[in-house]
Scaffold this motif. Sequence first.
Motif, PDB file in Angstrom:
ATOM      1  N   CYS A   1       0.836  -1.212   0.000  1.00 11.61           N
ATOM      2  CA  CYS A   1       0.000   0.000   0.000  1.00 11.61           C
ATOM      3  C   CYS A   1       0.866   1.255   0.000  1.00 11.61           C
ATOM      4  O   CYS A   1       0.560   2.228  -0.708  1.00 11.61           O
TER       5      CYS A   1
ATOM      6  N   ASN B   1       0.971   4.024  -2.879  1.00 12.52           N
ATOM      7  CA  ASN B   1       0.692   5.410  -2.526  1.00 12.52           C
ATOM      8  C   ASN B   1       1.780   6.353  -3.034  1.00 12.52           C
ATOM      9  O   ASN B   1       1.497   7.395  -3.639  1.00 12.52           O
TER      10      ASN B   1
ATOM     11  N   SER C   1       1.601   6.624  -6.738  1.00 13.58           N
ATOM     12  CA  SER C   1       0.483   7.467  -7.168  1.00 13.58           C
ATOM     13  C   SER C   1       0.821   8.948  -7.046  1.00 13.58           C
ATOM     14  O   SER C   1       0.628   9.729  -7.985  1.00 13.58           O
ATOM     15  N   LEU C   2       1.341   9.338  -5.884  1.00 12.69           N
ATOM     16  CA  LEU C   2       1.700  10.741  -5.670  1.00 12.69           C
ATOM     17  C   LEU C   2       2.782  11.201  -6.647  1.00 12.69           C
ATOM     18  O   LEU C   2       2.647  12.249  -7.299  1.00 12.69           O
TER      19      LEU C   2
ATOM     20  N   GLY D   1      -2.900  10.680  -5.947  1.00 13.83           N
ATOM     21  CA  GLY D   1      -2.365   9.981  -4.777  1.00 13.83           C
ATOM     22  C   GLY D   1      -3.343   9.767  -3.644  1.00 13.83           C
ATOM     23  O   GLY D   1      -3.186   8.838  -2.853  1.00 13.83           O
ATOM     24  N   VAL D   2      -4.364  10.619  -3.543  1.00 14.17           N
ATOM     25  CA  VAL D   2      -5.358  10.493  -2.469  1.00 14.17           C
ATOM     26  C   VAL D   2      -6.601   9.850  -3.060  1.00 14.17           C
ATOM     27  O   VAL D   2      -7.474  10.532  -3.595  1.00 14.17           O
ATOM     28  N   HIS D   3      -6.677   8.534  -2.986  1.00 15.98           N
ATOM     29  CA  HIS D   3      -7.766   7.799  -3.619  1.00 15.98           C
ATOM     30  C   HIS D   3      -9.022   7.803  -2.760  1.00 15.98           C
ATOM     31  O   HIS D   3      -8.969   8.020  -1.549  1.00 15.98           O
TER      32      HIS D   3
ATOM     33  N   TYR E   1      -4.658   1.667   3.247  1.00 18.37           N
ATOM     34  CA  TYR E   1      -4.233   2.791   2.412  1.00 18.37           C
ATOM     35  C   TYR E   1      -4.796   4.107   2.962  1.00 18.37           C
ATOM     36  O   TYR E   1      -4.115   5.138   2.938  1.00 18.37           O
ATOM     37  N   SER E   2      -6.045   4.064   3.435  1.00 17.17           N
ATOM     38  CA  SER E   2      -6.680   5.295   3.931  1.00 17.17           C
ATOM     39  C   SER E   2      -5.918   5.876   5.112  1.00 17.17           C
ATOM     40  O   SER E   2      -5.955   7.091   5.340  1.00 17.17           O
TER      41      SER E   2
ATOM     42  N   MET F   1      -2.253   7.163   3.487  1.00 18.60           N
ATOM     43  CA  MET F   1      -2.252   8.289   2.551  1.00 18.60           C
ATOM     44  C   MET F   1      -2.329   9.632   3.265  1.00 18.60           C
ATOM     45  O   MET F   1      -1.809  10.626   2.768  1.00 18.60           O
TER      46      MET F   1
ATOM     47  N   THR G   1       1.413  10.353   4.314  1.00 21.07           N
ATOM     48  CA  THR G   1       2.290  10.655   3.176  1.00 21.07           C
ATOM     49  C   THR G   1       1.854  11.934   2.461  1.00 21.07           C
ATOM     50  O   THR G   1       2.697  12.717   2.020  1.00 21.07           O
ATOM     51  N   ALA G   2       0.547  12.131   2.338  1.00 27.47           N
ATOM     52  CA  ALA G   2       0.053  13.338   1.672  1.00 27.47           C
ATOM     53  C   ALA G   2       0.414  14.584   2.477  1.00 27.47           C
ATOM     54  O   ALA G   2       0.773  15.622   1.907  1.00 27.47           O
TER      55      ALA G   2
END
Length: 286
Positions: A205, A209, A212-213, A238-240, A265-266, A269, A272-273
């Motif tokens: 995950c 992540n 994605s970002l 990146g923020v799904h 993942y929730s 993220m 990391t975000a």
Amino acid sequence: MADNPIFLIFLPICLGIIMIGLGLHLSVADFRRVAKQPKAVLVALFVQMIILPPSCFLIATLFKLPPELGLGLLLLAASPGGITANLFSHLARGDVALNITLTAINSVLVLFTLPFWIIVGMSFFLATENNIPPPTQKVLEVAVLVIVPVLIGMCVRHFKPAIANSAEKPVRIMSALILAILTVLAIASEWQLLKTYAPIIGLACLSFNLLSLSSGYLSARAAQLAMPQATAIAFEIGVHNTTIAMFIGLHVLKMPATAIAPAIYSLIMYVTAAAFAYWLLRKQKS
């Protein structure tokens, strides 16, 4: 996990309030500008629709994920950007109008692309196929939670611009504070889930992540888009929308294990975000 009040009650309410705040800083002209610069939308859609799902198969294979956990990761890849992407973009000085535009477009496209990727994923991971109905209700819920509060904020900006301008700094501070509190509460409430499954799927995950970002940001910069657009695309990719992914896994596929990757993942993220937003802000100041 599916009944977590953090995700079911507090998150939508808090995000609705925050989205009103975002609308305070938007006007119709912002969306006209996005329409006149379609390259940013095309870059984001290319990464979202073409790059992410195949990358998910690669990550699941490299980490040797059990079939249903791999399928859950694909649900993430095929889901649109989450509502909090708009908030992170706002905090990092991104193009929020572009975020909202991408959310609207993805909300329509996902009705067609998500069932397709689920069928492909079930064939790949489980050697079976099902006819998957599009998650129309969930997509409509997301659209309402995004669009209606933003329109309220835009109306305030149009009719009471002084109020909108004076609210900018307090709203930004409140948004960051609410997001930090929600992140801590979400991790605390799902700590047992995180402790149980993180050793199995946590690195997969996290890898997805970061991919994605970075793919959203680097693709935008490679396309010579400005920093606000690159920031918006990075968070949109990146923020799904983990809520849609979990909803599909639990209530459509009726495979609880497929909801584990979106749940893990929730939690990842948000951390990391937030770190990525901090890096972007430092980069803009330097």
